[in-house]
Design an enzyme around this catalytic site. Structure first.
Site, mmCIF file in Angstrom:
data_model
loop_
_atom_site.group_PDB
_atom_site.id
_atom_site.type_symbol
_atom_site.label_atom_id
_atom_site.label_comp_id
_atom_site.label_asym_id
_atom_site.label_seq_id
_atom_site.Cartn_x
_atom_site.Cartn_y
_atom_site.Cartn_z
ATOM 1 N N LYS A 257 0.942 -1.362 0.325
ATOM 2 C CA LYS A 257 0.352 0.180 -0.075
ATOM 3 C C LYS A 257 0.783 1.228 -0.199
ATOM 4 O O LYS A 257 2.071 1.112 0.171
ATOM 5 C CB LYS A 257 -1.074 -0.127 1.068
ATOM 6 N N TYR B 156 14.753 30.701 5.313
ATOM 7 C CA TYR B 156 14.131 31.921 5.267
ATOM 8 C C TYR B 156 13.484 31.956 7.068
ATOM 9 O O TYR B 156 13.879 30.851 7.831
ATOM 10 C CB TYR B 156 12.889 30.994 5.496
#
Ligand SMILES: *Cc1c(COP(=O)(O)O)cnc(C)c1O
Length: 349
Positions: free
Chosen positions: A41, A252
């Site tokens: 999955k 940042y």
């Protein structure tokens, strides 16, 4: 117009197929008389079903699990036969049931409503998930006697362990409940153990085990550590080398100020690729054995590292992100499962 060929990627995820095959074989051996299947999955926990499924088929895996119907086509295209593939979320709508019938892929029935939907679609072979105490998804044991369940043609009756990697008596309680619940169900095979469940011993193995994490190099418990090897190796290209003066600010919000003149390298990966900001606190990449500490904030598409001690590191070189899952989980606070499934689709796999 023909689509031009893509240039080589600046972000790679090396998947060591030999390690993957070796992990599956180890888990199959540790499963004793039971066969090991494979949970694939979430695109094989982020590593890519296109290479993972063929490798596991070659190694000998014959039963695969995904969660969603949207995951089915890629697993079939990778070579699994429809009757070897199960969808854990089962049939939640008539359209799910119709798709299951058309593809021949088997739903895992999780409730009376799902059983009803499957019957209404003319359902034949399916699997059955019984909830033995996780209270997440699965048939409550009290519903086993319902005629809708008795009428199912069940291949695998299964349950899922909530805490197989922990020292707890919950696993033994789930085992006991599973033993008694499955005696009321006509099924060809039984399955309980995930990766960590395999290490709990033969009582937990039944006919089929369902490892996921451990296939991909995750180590859920110490007992499996010596049996497993790393499969996923992320690498990112250096796009720019810079000189940053004393007091230069990086990234940042200026969270990093250079304490001395530095050489830095800007790499082509970021949190959009699954390398979340938590990597910035103490994380590092490496190049030819040298550690390159992450400095400043992790950006969406870039990470800056201190390359002062790697003066030969050049633009165009690839750096390695250490992805020992146990160590990375420790340093980032993310789970090994999250570390794998976060790896984004900009990595060339
Ligand atoms: C994901 C999953 C597995 C695999 O679990 P791991 O802990 O990754 O080995 C097995 N069974 C079910 C039902 C699952 O959802």
């Amino acid at each position: 117009m023909t689509t031009p060929e893509l240039p080589p990627p600046t972000l790679r995820l090396k998947v060591d197929r030999a390690a993957l095959a070796s992990n599956w074989r180890a888990l199959d051996r540790l499963s004793g008389g039971a066969a090991a299947g494979a949970a694939v999955k979430a695109d094989a926990y982020g590593l890519g079903v296109a290479s993972v499924v063929p490798t596991l088929l070659d190694a000998g895996a014959r039963q695969f699990f995904v969660a969603h119907w949207s995951e089915v086509a890629a697993v079939l295209a990778a070579g699994a036969a429809p009757n070897q593939l199960a969808v854990l979320h089962g049939v939640n709508t008539p359209a799910d049931a119709a798709y299951a019938r058309e593809t021949g892929v088997r739903p895992v029935i999780n409730s009376l409503r799902q059983a009803q939907l499957w019957h209404e679609a003319g359902g034949d072979h399916c699997h059955l998930m019984i909830d033995t105490g996780m209270n997440r998804l699965g048939l409550p044991p009290g519903d086993i006697g319902d005629p809708a369940i008795a009428a199912l043609d069940i291949d695998i009756v299964m349950s899922h362990l909530a805490s197989a990697e922990d020292e707890t008596d919950q696993s033994a309680q789930q085992l006991a409940l599973f033993e008694s619940a499955r005696s009321g169900v006509a099924a060809r095979r039984a399955s309980l153990a995930n990766s960590a469940g395999i290490a709990l011993g033969s009582a937990y193995h039944f006919d089929l085990t369902r490892p996921g994490l451990a296939l991909y190099g995750g180590v859920p418990c110490d007992a499996l550590a010596s049996e497993l090897t790393q499969v996923a190796f992320p690498q990112a290209m250096v796009m720019q080398i810079r000189s940053v003066p004393t007091d230069g600010l990086v990234g940042y919000n200026a969270t990093f100020r250079a304490p001395h003149p530095m050489r830095t390298a800007t790499l082509s990966l970021g949190y959009a690729d699954g390398i979340l900001r938590c990597w910035g606190e103490g994380g590092a990449l490496s190049h030819e054995g040298r550690t390159l500490k992450i400095i400043g904030r992790v950006s969406m598409d870039m990470i800056v590292v201190d390359s002062t001690d790697a003066p030969d590191l050049a633009e165009g070189d690839f750096c390695d992100l250490p992805y020992n899952l146990v160590a990375a989980a420790q340093s980032t606070g993310l789970s090994q499962y999250e570390l794998l499934t976060l790896l984004g689709n900009r990595f060339a796999r």
